[in-house]
Scaffold this motif. Sequence first.
Motif, mmCIF file in Angstrom:
data_model
loop_
_atom_site.group_PDB
_atom_site.id
_atom_site.type_symbol
_atom_site.label_atom_id
_atom_site.label_comp_id
_atom_site.label_asym_id
_atom_site.label_seq_id
_atom_site.Cartn_x
_atom_site.Cartn_y
_atom_site.Cartn_z
ATOM 1 N N PRO A 30 -15.196 -28.488 13.827
ATOM 2 C CA PRO A 30 -15.864 -29.252 12.762
ATOM 3 C C PRO A 30 -15.389 -28.868 11.369
ATOM 4 O O PRO A 30 -15.489 -29.663 10.437
ATOM 5 N N ALA A 31 -14.880 -27.642 11.206
ATOM 6 C CA ALA A 31 -14.358 -27.227 9.904
ATOM 7 C C ALA A 31 -13.174 -28.089 9.484
ATOM 8 O O ALA A 31 -12.864 -28.209 8.297
ATOM 9 N N ILE A 32 -12.515 -28.726 10.468
ATOM 10 C CA ILE A 32 -11.400 -29.630 10.195
ATOM 11 C C ILE A 32 -11.857 -31.086 10.230
ATOM 12 O O ILE A 32 -11.449 -31.902 9.390
ATOM 13 N N LEU A 33 -12.722 -31.402 11.179
ATOM 14 C CA LEU A 33 -13.107 -32.794 11.409
ATOM 15 C C LEU A 33 -14.152 -33.316 10.428
ATOM 16 O O LEU A 33 -14.159 -34.501 10.096
ATOM 17 N N VAL A 34 -15.053 -32.452 9.968
ATOM 18 C CA VAL A 34 -16.162 -32.890 9.106
ATOM 19 C C VAL A 34 -15.724 -32.800 7.648
ATOM 20 O O VAL A 34 -15.651 -31.713 7.075
ATOM 21 N N THR A 35 -15.431 -33.933 7.060
ATOM 22 C CA THR A 35 -14.939 -33.995 5.681
ATOM 23 C C THR A 35 -15.960 -34.648 4.760
ATOM 24 O O THR A 35 -16.926 -35.272 5.219
ATOM 25 N N ARG A 36 -15.745 -34.515 3.455
ATOM 26 C CA ARG A 36 -16.638 -35.126 2.462
ATOM 27 C C ARG A 36 -16.423 -36.635 2.444
ATOM 28 O O ARG A 36 -15.291 -37.111 2.386
ATOM 29 N N ILE A 37 -17.520 -37.389 2.481
ATOM 30 C CA ILE A 37 -17.461 -38.850 2.447
ATOM 31 C C ILE A 37 -18.459 -39.351 1.403
ATOM 32 O O ILE A 37 -19.635 -38.989 1.434
ATOM 33 N N LYS A 38 -17.983 -40.150 0.481
ATOM 34 C CA LYS A 38 -18.847 -40.720 -0.545
ATOM 35 C C LYS A 38 -18.788 -42.229 -0.454
ATOM 36 O O LYS A 38 -17.740 -42.840 -0.619
ATOM 37 N N GLU A 39 -19.935 -42.839 -0.160
ATOM 38 C CA GLU A 39 -20.026 -44.283 -0.018
ATOM 39 C C GLU A 39 -21.023 -44.836 -1.035
ATOM 40 O O GLU A 39 -22.017 -44.170 -1.357
ATOM 41 N N PRO A 40 -20.786 -46.035 -1.549
ATOM 42 C CA PRO A 40 -21.706 -46.628 -2.530
ATOM 43 C C PRO A 40 -23.117 -46.769 -1.961
ATOM 44 O O PRO A 40 -23.296 -47.174 -0.814
ATOM 45 N N ARG A 42 -25.210 -44.736 -0.859
ATOM 46 C CA ARG A 42 -25.555 -43.899 0.280
ATOM 47 C C ARG A 42 -25.482 -42.432 -0.111
ATOM 48 O O ARG A 42 -24.828 -42.073 -1.076
ATOM 49 N N ARG A 43 -26.179 -41.607 0.662
ATOM 50 C CA ARG A 43 -26.086 -40.175 0.428
ATOM 51 C C ARG A 43 -24.659 -39.703 0.663
ATOM 52 O O ARG A 43 -23.972 -40.186 1.558
ATOM 53 N N ILE A 44 -24.250 -38.726 -0.118
ATOM 54 C CA ILE A 44 -22.933 -38.128 0.092
ATOM 55 C C ILE A 44 -22.961 -37.331 1.391
ATOM 56 O O ILE A 44 -23.885 -36.564 1.647
ATOM 57 N N LYS A 45 -21.951 -37.534 2.220
ATOM 58 C CA LYS A 45 -21.800 -36.729 3.428
ATOM 59 C C LYS A 45 -20.857 -35.584 3.099
ATOM 60 O O LYS A 45 -19.683 -35.807 2.808
ATOM 61 N N TYR A 46 -21.392 -34.385 3.116
ATOM 62 C CA TYR A 46 -20.632 -33.237 2.653
ATOM 63 C C TYR A 46 -19.712 -32.691 3.746
ATOM 64 O O TYR A 46 -19.978 -32.823 4.938
ATOM 65 N N ALA A 47 -18.643 -32.053 3.298
ATOM 66 C CA ALA A 47 -17.718 -31.427 4.237
ATOM 67 C C ALA A 47 -18.366 -30.205 4.868
ATOM 68 O O ALA A 47 -19.336 -29.645 4.337
ATOM 69 N N PHE A 48 -17.849 -29.790 6.012
ATOM 70 C CA PHE A 48 -18.317 -28.579 6.666
ATOM 71 C C PHE A 48 -18.092 -27.398 5.727
ATOM 72 O O PHE A 48 -17.058 -27.312 5.059
ATOM 73 N N ASN A 235 -18.119 -39.854 14.228
ATOM 74 C CA ASN A 235 -19.179 -39.088 13.563
ATOM 75 C C ASN A 235 -19.838 -38.050 14.460
ATOM 76 O O ASN A 235 -20.747 -37.337 14.013
ATOM 77 N N LEU A 236 -19.412 -37.937 15.706
ATOM 78 C CA LEU A 236 -20.028 -36.986 16.621
ATOM 79 C C LEU A 236 -19.915 -35.529 16.143
ATOM 80 O O LEU A 236 -20.886 -34.773 16.239
ATOM 81 N N PRO A 237 -18.753 -35.082 15.637
ATOM 82 C CA PRO A 237 -18.683 -33.688 15.150
ATOM 83 C C PRO A 237 -19.698 -33.402 14.053
ATOM 84 O O PRO A 237 -20.345 -32.348 14.046
ATOM 85 N N ARG A 238 -19.855 -34.337 13.110
ATOM 86 C CA ARG A 238 -20.821 -34.150 12.018
ATOM 87 C C ARG A 238 -22.243 -34.119 12.561
ATOM 88 O O ARG A 238 -23.059 -33.273 12.160
ATOM 89 N N ALA A 239 -22.555 -35.031 13.465
ATOM 90 C CA ALA A 239 -23.912 -35.100 14.007
ATOM 91 C C ALA A 239 -24.253 -33.845 14.800
ATOM 92 O O ALA A 239 -25.362 -33.310 14.699
ATOM 93 N N LEU A 240 -23.304 -33.348 15.583
ATOM 94 C CA LEU A 240 -23.531 -32.123 16.347
ATOM 95 C C LEU A 240 -23.751 -30.926 15.417
ATOM 96 O O LEU A 240 -24.641 -30.107 15.639
ATOM 97 N N ILE A 305 -9.612 -36.762 22.889
ATOM 98 C CA ILE A 305 -9.404 -35.954 21.697
ATOM 99 C C ILE A 305 -9.634 -36.827 20.464
ATOM 100 O O ILE A 305 -9.170 -37.966 20.395
ATOM 101 N N VAL A 306 -10.351 -36.303 19.486
ATOM 102 C CA VAL A 306 -10.597 -37.011 18.234
ATOM 103 C C VAL A 306 -9.741 -36.389 17.152
ATOM 104 O O VAL A 306 -9.886 -35.195 16.845
ATOM 105 N N ALA A 307 -8.838 -37.148 16.593
ATOM 106 C CA ALA A 307 -7.997 -36.626 15.521
ATOM 107 C C ALA A 307 -8.784 -36.557 14.222
ATOM 108 O O ALA A 307 -9.777 -37.264 14.036
ATOM 109 N N ALA A 308 -8.354 -35.701 13.311
ATOM 110 C CA ALA A 308 -9.089 -35.490 12.057
ATOM 111 C C ALA A 308 -9.145 -36.765 11.216
ATOM 112 O O ALA A 308 -10.065 -36.959 10.439
ATOM 113 N N ASP A 309 -8.167 -37.646 11.371
ATOM 114 C CA ASP A 309 -8.133 -38.862 10.529
ATOM 115 C C ASP A 309 -8.630 -40.097 11.257
ATOM 116 O O ASP A 309 -8.456 -41.197 10.782
ATOM 117 N N ASP A 310 -9.246 -39.945 12.444
ATOM 118 C CA ASP A 310 -9.790 -41.101 13.164
ATOM 119 C C ASP A 310 -10.962 -41.716 12.421
ATOM 120 O O ASP A 310 -11.767 -40.969 11.876
#
Length: 310
Positions: A30-40, A42-48, A235-240, A305-310
């Motif tokens: 998750p340290a690689i897969l969970v990245t910061r996401i900012k959407e209009p 919506r709450r900011i989804k922070y990186a791991f 979004n499974l890595p972030r949710a877990l 396998i889920v790639a970091a940029d999927d």
Amino acid sequence: MISSQASKLRPKPSELPWFYKVKIRPEYDPAILVTRIKEPRRRIKYAFETEEQARRDTRLVQAYLETAPTIGRTYLLPKLRDCKPPDRPCGMTICRVCIRQYRRALVSETLPHLHRKLDQGYRAFHATFVYSQRRLRFEGQQLKVLNQLLKLPHNLRVWLSNNGLGALMISGNIEFDWNKAEAVWEPHCHLIIMSENKQKLSRAFRKYFASQKQVTKTRAAIKQGQRISEVELVNLPRALAYTAKFTPKLRKSRKRGEVRLRKRPELEDREKYTALKWLGILAPDDLAVRRKLHLIGSAGRNPRIVAADD
């Protein structure tokens, strides 16, 4: 005595916690897969969190415990100071460095099993349930209150088995927040559940909460808060990772029209110390709810396998 209870829950000094034995694969980290996401709008989804962030947060906990009451200073603080990962980690739930490693290991060992279940036609759901009928007060001995909290994962697992739902694959944890208005601790759980459909889950957990014991002074006649939403593969890595935060917060009721805060306020005073003391006694797995998951084992011959940029 709290020391006798703690000795049963804490790993022995010579034992290395399981989450430091796991070889974390980059494709599941998750340290690689969970990245910061900012959407209009919506709450900011922070990186791991980074290791440096975890160390900074641990230093803040240490600084607080230096002026805390006896148990905090004499039992928790020395263990936190002596933490030297990866060879001699403390493994405590209040150590943000160790919990970061725990979350990384948990996600990386669980993801392949969820992917295998997805390939079998199941869907992933994130479920949040508030145990409004299991609110915990400060009255009486705190160890008895803590034992009530520890019973919740077992009670849920038993209920699932007794009601024909033992085959559900579940990964999650019980947490607790402080309800300032009611002056009670409110346990809640965050779970990732693999199921055929949302309706089946909703019916099952409505039945579960309806089966709770009759109303008492700590089991109020309050509608149980629950939210179930489907989780996309990416979004499974972030949710877990979210299911294992171990960060008790302050829960405030909102008045009509008030904007929801982006982050819940931090605990203060007696509640902050109590939360740290409880988490310091508990091991990370004490509040875990897991079914049909072997954290260290095979996930099938061809896990997705889920790639970091999927």
